[in-house]
Design a protein around this motif. Structure first.
Motif, short mmCIF file in Angstrom:
data_model
loop_
_atom_site.label_atom_id
_atom_site.label_comp_id
_atom_site.label_asym_id
_atom_site.label_seq_id
_atom_site.Cartn_x
_atom_site.Cartn_y
_atom_site.Cartn_z
N MET A 1 12.38 -33.64 5.59
CA MET A 1 11.95 -33.40 4.21
C MET A 1 13.16 -32.95 3.38
N LEU A 2 13.35 -33.58 2.24
CA LEU A 2 14.47 -33.28 1.37
C LEU A 2 13.98 -32.60 0.11
N ARG A 3 14.67 -31.56 -0.30
CA ARG A 3 14.38 -30.91 -1.57
C ARG A 3 15.70 -30.44 -2.19
N PRO A 76 21.15 -29.99 -2.37
CA PRO A 76 20.19 -30.70 -1.51
C PRO A 76 19.97 -29.94 -0.21
N GLN A 77 18.71 -29.85 0.19
CA GLN A 77 18.34 -29.11 1.40
C GLN A 77 17.44 -29.97 2.26
N PHE A 303 6.05 -22.24 7.31
CA PHE A 303 6.87 -22.88 6.30
C PHE A 303 8.09 -23.49 6.95
N LYS A 304 8.68 -24.44 6.27
CA LYS A 304 9.87 -25.09 6.78
C LYS A 304 11.10 -24.28 6.44
N ASP A 305 11.99 -24.18 7.41
CA ASP A 305 13.28 -23.53 7.18
C ASP A 305 14.27 -24.61 6.73
#
Length: 346
Positions: A1-3, A76-77, A303-305
């Motif tokens: 997943m990209l955020r 970007p993460q 939650f995603k790290d």
């Protein structure tokens, strides 16, 4: 997943089409300017070192470098793993006196605003505890049900005033009973109440209500606000002070803090009593006592790290800029000598 950590920075990419349009316009202008000097082949022989293709390459490198800088700045993460977090906390119910006597100005700017300011600081220091607010005068109402949404708690706190409870008085016992109804005793978390009042109780048996709370393992703490000397109670019309409350004889009504009542309620509720001052609300002392109550897991969140990846984009941008720096606008003599399509005369 990209955020993206700073997604607003991506608006910087809107400049890329502008760069392209400007480059095309400048290139056309240069072509027309050169054409005005004469035949194109003659002009090219007059400027053998100038290369339009190199200019296009340098522009492409610069534009790509700019785009990668913008992407890197947007942070970007990538979600790398799922983390479970267990929150342990307690339930804290605030009982806030909003009777007219809380407008007395022996606490700056007045008793109620002083209490609200202290509660706002208290909320800022909470982490995993749930908080609720009950307001009371002659009657008691739940202003905020139990929640961990501290932003909402501060929003509701800011709306509190003496006009929200139409019946005047100071029904501390009713407020304690309302607070008890707001607790969920099935979850097993520790529970406490903090009463902020001037102690002028005229409505019910607050001491009996405090004792009843301790029977269900709820401690009742009291912060007395006001002074022993007291102060007159202002009267406001359209937000402006027009005088003070008076008795039937026309004398100003002086509201004094009933410290004995506050102490008795705290003692009956197995809690602490603190007298607030202009410099110290006393909430820190009460919170030290509340910190000792039992805390249990309220809920578990998954939650995603996310890990940052901006460094890769910035590294690519730097590499492109370095390449652009070493490319000149003139033709390379080495490549000029290599003419694969030259027709040799025999």
């Amino acid at each position: 997943m990209l955020r993206f950590g700073h997604i607003d920075f991506l608006w910087g990419l809107a400049a890329v089409p502008v760069f392209i349009v400007l480059f095309i316009l400048v290139t056309r202008w240069k072509s027309k300017a050169l054409a005005s000097f004469g035949d194109k082949s003659v002009v090219n022989r007059m400027m053998p070192g100038v290369s339009l293709s190199v200019a296009r390459l340098k522009f492409t490198l610069f534009t790509l470098a700019y785009a990668f800088v913008v992407l890197g700045a947007a942070d970007p993460q990538i979600g790398s793993k799922v983390v479970e977090e267990k929150r342990k906390g307690a339930d804290l119910m605030i009982l806030l006196d909003v009777s007219n006597s809380m407008l007395a100005q022996d606490m700056a700017p007045n008793r109620l605003e002083n209490a609200k300011r202290a509660l706002s600081q208290l909320i800022d220091n909470l982490h995993d505890d749930r908080i609720g607010i009950v307001v009371f005068a002659g009657e008691a109402y739940v202003q905020l049900p139990m929640t961990t949404d501290y932003s909402a708690a501060k929003l509701f706190l800011n709306t509190i005033n003496t006009e929200m409870v139409p019946t005047q008085g100071t029904a501390i016992g009713a407020a304690i009973e309302m607070g008890m109804k707001s607790f969920d005793f099935k979850d097993g978390t520790g529970k406490a109440m903090i009463i902020i009042t001037d102690g002028e109780n005229h409505e019910d048996d607050a001491i009996s209500a405090a004792r009843a709370a301790t029977e269900q393992k709820v401690s009742v703490h009291v912060i007395g606000i006001g002074s022993a000397e007291g102060a007159p109670i202002p009267v406001y019309q359209n937000g402006k002070q027009v005088g003070f409350h008076t008795d039937s004889a026309g004398h100003s009504v002086i509201s004094k803090m009933n410290e004995d009542m506050c102490k008795e309620i705290a003692q009956a509720g197995n809690g602490a009593y603190v007298r607030a001052t202009n410099s110290n609300s006393g909430l820190n002392i009460v919170m030290d006592q509340i910190a000792k109550i039992q805390r249990k897991t309220l809920d578990t969140k998954s939650f995603k790290d996310f890990e940052d990846r901006f460094q890769f984009f910035l590294a690519i941008a730097i590499l492109l800029l370095v390449i652009d720096f070493f490319i000149t606008n003139r033709k390379s003599e080495r490549w000029s000598r290599l003419n694969l399509f030259e027709v040799k005369k025999t």
